[in-house]
Design an enzyme around this catalytic site. Structure first.
Site, PDB file in Angstrom:
ATOM      1  N   LYS A   1       0.846  -1.198   0.000  1.00  0.00           N
ATOM      2  CA  LYS A   1       0.000   0.000   0.000  1.00  0.00           C
ATOM      3  C   LYS A   1       0.884   1.253   0.000  1.00  0.00           C
ATOM      4  O   LYS A   1       1.978   1.232   0.571  1.00  0.00           O
ATOM      5  CB  LYS A   1      -0.868  -0.030   1.251  1.00  0.00           C
TER       6      LYS A   1
ATOM      7  N   LYS B   1       7.417   0.634   1.286  1.00  0.00           N
ATOM      8  CA  LYS B   1       7.959  -0.376   0.368  1.00  0.00           C
ATOM      9  C   LYS B   1       9.168   0.134  -0.403  1.00  0.00           C
ATOM     10  O   LYS B   1      10.080  -0.628  -0.683  1.00  0.00           O
ATOM     11  CB  LYS B   1       6.900  -0.945  -0.575  1.00  0.00           C
TER      12      LYS B   1
ATOM     13  N   LYS C   1       4.758   8.525  -8.474  1.00  0.00           N
ATOM     14  CA  LYS C   1       5.461   9.476  -7.585  1.00  0.00           C
ATOM     15  C   LYS C   1       6.949   9.527  -7.927  1.00  0.00           C
ATOM     16  O   LYS C   1       7.638  10.472  -7.609  1.00  0.00           O
ATOM     17  CB  LYS C   1       5.311   9.045  -6.124  1.00  0.00           C
TER      18      LYS C   1
ATOM     19  N   ASP D   1      -1.703  -0.973  -4.529  1.00  0.00           N
ATOM     20  CA  ASP D   1      -3.136  -1.164  -4.287  1.00  0.00           C
ATOM     21  C   ASP D   1      -3.774  -1.943  -5.432  1.00  0.00           C
ATOM     22  O   ASP D   1      -4.952  -2.241  -5.393  1.00  0.00           O
ATOM     23  CB  ASP D   1      -3.817   0.189  -4.084  1.00  0.00           C
TER      24      ASP D   1
END
Lengths: 291, 438
Positions: free
Chosen positions: A14, A19, A45, A131
């Site tokens: 998530k 991560k 991102k 996700d």
């Protein structure tokens, strides 16, 4: 994929679960033990590899693709700590376009550039927004691009739900040659119940936990300096945790098709844990009240 | 339950909307999609609808989006294309239609259209991805866009004649006879003192659409125009008359009387018009009588097409010409409630006669049911020509797609359409009888 160069590993989780930090530290640990590593950030991102390369700017594959007709490997990659080749897929600005298709286009571009043939990696790590919001983000685990997928989760229920969703995607694609599940990486462990909660989830879904990463100020501090823990505080306990994870991923190649929980099962499971946690929390309040 | 469709004759929503905008003079459609959408529209649509295709190639403005527009959004590409279209083609209206990939990505098309309007360009938009529906939904979406967005582009009022009637429900090219049908409807409405606003086709322009709100009546010639009529009733209180099918021959008399009553027209004038037309039709019947009996005109027929066409032609052949409806196939996927009423109506064209009614757009299923029914003549699209050959019976192409007929003026609506139908059906039966007599 036949003739694949190196072991390809996809790491999901998530957003905000840590991560990229985990992946970068695993990359650093693998590089430290002499392996040639590529880390590919698959998140619009585009900050997956920041702490491997001192926080410097790196043009993303998609940005470069948009601006130039011909893209070269050196335009879209940087050598980071321990020689790790850092690549960011990139994506559109929020609210516009299709980031999922972007991941697809970026991965195709890397294949066209023969990045793997040129660099000859021992490990390729895909750090993917986890996700699994659409087919695009499942690209690394489809078509056998990655051999194994790992999921990073905390004991937060939303993170567990995201992990369960990834399990669903693995279950869907694995039978036709997609990646299998290597295991769960338990991250940011702080609450007393966190370890058993994640263990229980792994147990019920036919998965396993391959490492427990405690919540640590060392990580946050290292990141502020644009470094992995392996680079910034190589002798810390936290660095050893990441080294153990890297060793596990290197040596243990077991991978399974998990059994994700369905909606009602997941709700029931979460409710049971919610009740237990409430009891624990209530206990804490009671003790403090007695001070 | 999903199932496969072989040789569908219903293309996608984008094409339906394009077919509307291309039929309004002065309108410049701008496709915001991949390049294939415009090409497919030309190859699979306009070229197979009676030879009214544009010369050379499809002159449609298109953003022809590529992967980078999918990844990063295609808004700026649309902005650029709109600007270039305005520069290159002088239009009274620029109509953006969108394709699947753009709608998956979620481009903010309304914002781009608004940017155009802010620069005083007459721009409207409609979101028409193929997954939203087929050509019929595309028609509805285009009409909705015109009805809802056009008033915002013009501040001064539009003069409208008393007794104006908007004609809705005719989908250009999906009905290859649409021009002729509209002209005949216009001729007969004018004869009883009304001013038909055909909205689509030769001489129909953006101003025709600006006049829509002032109409006294909306005349809806197929189920596919009902949504627009409802919208116009909500916005302007315009009453409407809705028909299940194209009125062919005497059926038009009933419509003229209904309109006369609804709008309080002079019934004597209407009756005069009807009497004149009926006399002409009876004379035509009389002239056909010899061939009718000589060739065994009266036979069972199979008819395949859009609901409005099957109702119109089917009832004319069955009720006025004495043929027997063996197999009737409706190909335009009307909603279930409409299917029920259509089935009831079509099943009683010839009371006591067992008519097979099928709702399908699957070429092979349609061929099977027509083959099994063993009619003495097949009327349908060019896709049904093979099965007519298999059965060894005459064939007349009356519905989309048409591979080998040129349709410029011809229509099957009204009294003029009845004569055309007598000529066409008569000709194929006569030709067939000659072959068999040799």
């Amino acid at each position: 994929m036949s003739g694949k160069i190196g072991k390809h590993i996809a790491i999901y989780g998530k957003g905000g679960i840590g991560k990229s930090t985990t992946t970068s530290n695993i990359s650093a640990a693998l590089a430290e033990s002499g392996y040639r590593v590529i880390q590919i950030g698959c998140d619009p991102k585009s900050d997956s590899t920041t702490i491997l390369r001192g926080g410097n700017d790196l043009p993303t594959v998609l940005d470069t693709l948009r601006e130039q007709s011909k893209v070269r490997i050196e335009d879209i990659s940087a050598i980071g700590f321990g020689g790790v080749l850092c690549i960011e897929a990139g994506g559109p600005v929020p609210g516009v376009g299709c980031a999922g298709r972007g991941i697809n286009a970026a991965v195709e571009q890397l294949q066209d550039l023969k990045v793997f043939e040129e660099f000859k990696p021992d490990f390729v790590l895909y750090d993917v927004l986890g996700d699994v919001v659409c087919g695009g983000f499942a690209v690394p685990i489809r078509d056998g691009l990655a051999d194994r997928a790992f999921v990073v989760t905390s004991s937060d229920f939303m993170a567990i739900f995201a992990a369960n969703n990834l399990f669903k995607a693995v279950t869907k694609y694995a039978p036709s040659g997609g990646a299998r599940l290597g295991g769960v990486i338990a991250n940011s462990l702080q609450a007393p119940y966190a370890k058993s909660l994640i263990d229980d989830f792994a147990d019920r879904t036919g998965s396993r936990v391959i490492g427990y990463v405690p919540r640590s100020l060392t990580v946050a501090q290292s990141e502020l300096y644009g470094k992995t823990v392996i680079e910034a505080v190589p002798h810390s306990d936290q660095a050893q945790v990441y080294r153990d994870l890297a060793t596990f991923i290197d040596r243990d190649e077991d991978a399974v098709i998990p059994r994700p929980l369905n909606g009602p099962e997941l709700k029931k499971w979460a409710r049971e844990w919610g009740d237990r946690i409430f009891e624990v929390e209530a206990g804490v309040v009671h003790e403090m009240g007695s001070i | 339950m999903s199932h496969h469709i072989e040789g569908s004759r219903n293309s996608c929503a984008l094409h339906g909307a394009l077919q509307v905008f291309e039929a309004i003079e002065g309108t410049v459609p701008v496709i915001h999609s991949t390049s294939g959408c415009g090409v497919q529209h030309y190859l699979g649509g306009t070229r197979l609808s009676g030879g009214n295709d544009p010369f050379g190639s499809p002159p449609v403005s298109s953003t022809n989006i590529r992967e980078k527009h999918v990844v990063f959004g295609g808004g700026s590409r649309l902005r650029e294309q709109l600007k270039n279209s305005v520069k290159v083609v002088q239009g009274d209206l620029y109509a953006i239609v969108t394709g699947c990939s753009i709608e998956m990505v979620g481009d903010d098309v309304p914002a781009m259209a608004k940017e155009g309007v802010d620069q005083d360009w007459p721009v409207i938009y409609t979101n028409t991805p193929g997954f939203r529906g087929d050509v019929h939904q595309g028609y509805q979406l285009a009409l909705r866009a015109l009805i809802e967005q056009l008033p915002g582009l013009r501040t001064e009022s539009v003069a409208v004649q008393a007794g104006q009637v908007n004609i809705l429900g005719v989908i250009p090219n999906q009905d290859p006879f649409w021009r002729g049908n509209l002209q005949e409807v216009a001729r007969l409405l004018e004869a009883i003192g009304l001013f038909p606003n055909l909205l689509l086709g030769d001489g129909q322009d953006v101003n025709s659409w600006h006049q829509v709100p002032g109409a006294a009546l909306n005349l809806v010639l197929s189920h596919w125009g009902e949504q627009s009529a409802r919208l116009l009733e909500e916005r302007y209180g315009t009453p409407s008359i809705s028909l299940d099918g194209l009125p062919v021959g005497t059926a038009f008399a009933a419509l003229l009387l209904q309109v006369t009553e609804k709008l309080g027209l002079d019934p004597e004038r209407t009756n005069g018009v009807i009497a004149r037309e009926e006399v002409r039709l009876r004379q035509q019947f009389a002239r056909l009588a010899d061939i009718y009996y000589r060739t065994g005109f009266q036979r069972e027929f199979a008819l395949v097409g859009e609901s409005a066409l099957v109702v119109g032609i089917g009832e004319f052949l069955g009720k006025n010409l004495g043929l027997l409806p063996r197999t009737l196939v409706i190909t335009d996927n009307p909603p279930e409630s409409v299917q029920k009423s259509l089935a009831a109506r079509l099943g009683s064209i010839v009371p006591g006669f067992d008519t097979k009614i099928l709702f399908s757009e699957d070429r092979s299923e349609i061929a099977d049911v027509v083959r099994t029914g063993k009619a003495g003549i097949v009327l349908g699209s060019s896709l049904e020509e093979d099965v007519a050959q298999d059965l060894g019976v005459p064939f007349l192409a009356v519905s989309f797609p048409l591979f080998n007929r040129i349709i410029l003026e011809r229509g099957y609506a009204g009294y003029g359409g009845a004569a055309a139908l007598l000529e066409d059906v008569g000709s194929v039966i006569l030709a067939d009888s000659l072959i068999h007599s040799v």
